[in-house]
Scaffold this active site. Structure first.
Site, PDB file in Angstrom:
ATOM      1  N   HIS A   1       0.816  -1.222   0.000  1.00 56.89           N
ATOM      2  CA  HIS A   1       0.000   0.000   0.000  1.00 56.89           C
ATOM      3  C   HIS A   1       0.849   1.272   0.000  1.00 56.89           C
ATOM      4  O   HIS A   1       0.326   2.363  -0.231  1.00 56.89           O
ATOM      5  CB  HIS A   1      -0.981   0.006   1.186  1.00 56.89           C
TER       6      HIS A   1
ATOM      7  N   ASP B   1       0.219  -7.694   1.121  1.00 61.70           N
ATOM      8  CA  ASP B   1       0.574  -6.291   1.364  1.00 61.70           C
ATOM      9  C   ASP B   1       2.085  -6.113   1.402  1.00 61.70           C
ATOM     10  O   ASP B   1       2.637  -5.463   2.288  1.00 61.70           O
ATOM     11  CB  ASP B   1      -0.067  -5.780   2.654  1.00 61.70           C
TER      12      ASP B   1
ATOM     13  N   SER C   1       4.798   2.338   7.841  1.00 61.54           N
ATOM     14  CA  SER C   1       4.467   1.165   7.030  1.00 61.54           C
ATOM     15  C   SER C   1       5.662   0.717   6.203  1.00 61.54           C
ATOM     16  O   SER C   1       6.298   1.521   5.509  1.00 61.54           O
ATOM     17  CB  SER C   1       3.294   1.475   6.115  1.00 61.54           C
TER      18      SER C   1
END
Length: 455
Positions: free
Chosen positions: A187, A217, A300
């Site tokens: 993402h 992911d 992230s």
């Protein structure tokens, strides 16, 4: 002889001037009546009577009388003068309180002058004021301390600035090998048109996308022409235990090289993320490591490190307060989730090798609307196809439509998402034991996982 000395005329310098009734010098009192003034005058006469010379004899015969003190003639050889010259009031001396006051005032004045001179000299001198301070100590830290872990890992952690067609964002990644491969979250780089990688030294270079997988992911990008890359060592997430200390590194809100610390709060947490497209193609399923190390937007893709500075997870998601909560907190509330490195390693290897990742499957279609306990196999599959793929892993294991799978390798399964997560935590070809509820009875089935291409 003594009497004669008493009756002889007084010396001339002591006689009164003639022709004056009272020619006393100023300050000399007049003789009192009945005293020596009456017995003898300057002519040797008595009080107007001639005693025919007998007066002298009488005077000789009569004993001499001493005039009273301070009366009659002034005797310059007397014990004390008749009068005292008035020299005015005596000048008073200093009293004790006056001396004390003067001393105190002088001390205060001297102290003030001395202090001012000292400050002035300090300001004008070249001597610098220095406060007490600890001496410089050894800058080394224990390798298993947070500082030691950070010092080891930071050179291999990067910040990603991504520019897309409609938006831009920031994420984190870490170096996998000397060839320049960097692992991050899908993402972070999804729909990216331009990717810039910034190292801990501040150097920035452009990166290219190697491959990505939305189901896990995860994504891999690569930089070229960079020397001195410091790949991070990969650990084993199977060794992680609840309570183990961990360190997270990332760029929350574009604050690069941010280090936070915490512990492993739980393992095997079923986490799903994404789903923005609505068709489920962008949903990721993660059998995650839970940590209380603060993780925020921008973290992230960053590494979660153990006490030996080995990567045990890839920071991927956080749990914030509910959206309808008026006190909702957008940042970390101590619920962070990381993809286990064992899963990340396998996916990264496939992405580097082929640009795609494979997913382990059992070849069944699940009823995602089922609200009971467990994962129910649907009655029909997509487009009217059978819910159990003919000749697939599930069919070979004996799974039938309507079966409810309640356990995987003895671990409880509460829904369809958890079943997918438990399966994807393994590799294609792994053998699993499924507990199936059919017609009110439990059955134990063994299945060998198949493989499907990811997205």
């Amino acid at each position: 002889m003594a009497d004669r000395q008493q009756t002889e005329p007084a010396p001339q310098w002591w006689s009164r001037p003639e022709g004056t009734a009272d020619s006393r010098r100023d300050g000399v009192p007049a003789p009192r009546p009945g005293t020596a003034g009456e017995a003898v005058d300057g002519d040797g006469e008595g009080d107007g009577a001639d005693d025919g010379g007998n007066g002298a004899a009488e005077r000789v015969a009569a004993p001499a009388q001493e005039p009273p003190a301070h009366q009659g003639r002034y005797d310059p050889w007397g014990e004390e003068p008749l009068q005292v010259v008035d020299r005015g009031r005596d000048r008073p001396g200093f009293r004790l309180w006056q001396v004390a006051s003067l001393a105190a005032g002088t001390a205060l004045l001297a102290g003030g002058i001395g202090g001012y001179v000292g400050v002035l000299a300090e300001r004008q001198s070249s001597t610098r004021l220095e406060l007490p301070q600890a001496a410089v100590a050894d800058n080394g830290r224990a390798p298993d301390s947070v500082a030691g872990i950070a010092a080891t890992a930071l050179p291999g952690v990067v910040t990603l600035h991504v520019r897309g067609a409609k938006s831009s964002g920031t994420g984190t990644g870490f170096v996998l090998d000397p060839q320049g491969h960097i692992l991050t979250n899908n993402h972070v780089v999804a729909d990216a048109k331009e990717i810039a990688v910034t190292f801990s030294t501040g150097e920035s270079v452009t990166a290219e996308l190697v491959g990505r997988d939305s189901g896990y992911d995860l994504a891999v990008v690569k930089v070229s022409g960079v020397r001195g890359l410091r790949p991070l060592s990969l650990g084993n997430s199977e060794n992680v235990k609840v309570g183990d200390p961990v360190v997270a590194i990332g760029a929350p809100f574009d604050l690069s090289n941010t280090v936070t610390a915490g512990i492993i709060s739980a393992t095997g947490r079923p986490v799903t993320a994404g789903g923005d497209k609505g068709d489920g193609s962008d949903i990721s399923y993660v059998d995650a490591l839970q940590t209380d190390a603060p993780i925020n937007p921008g973290n992230s893709g960053g590494p979660l490190l153990d006490a030996r500075a080995h990567v045990v997870g890839i920071n991927s998601a956080i749990r914030g307060a509910d959206r309808d909560d008026p006190d909702r907190q957008g940042g970390s509330i101590g619920l962070g989730f990381a993809i286990p490195i064992n899963q990340g390693k396998r996916v990264a290897e496939e992405l580097i090798a082929t640009g795609h990742a494979t997913h382990p499957v059992i070849g069944v279609t699940l009823d995602m609307d089922y609200t009971g306990d467990g994962a129910r196999v649907g009655d029909k599959g997509e487009d009217g196809k059978p819910s159990v793929t003919a000749g697939g892993p599930g069919a070979r294991a004996g799974i039938k439509p309507g079966d409810v799978i309640t356990k995987v390798d003895g671990q409880r399964v509460r829904g369809g998402d958890e079943l997918i997560i438990k399966i994807r935590a393994h590799r294609p070809g792994d053998r699993l034991t499924l507990t199936v509820l059919r017609d009110g009875r439990e059955h134990t089935l063994g299945v060998v996982l198949g493989s499907a291409n990811g997205s």
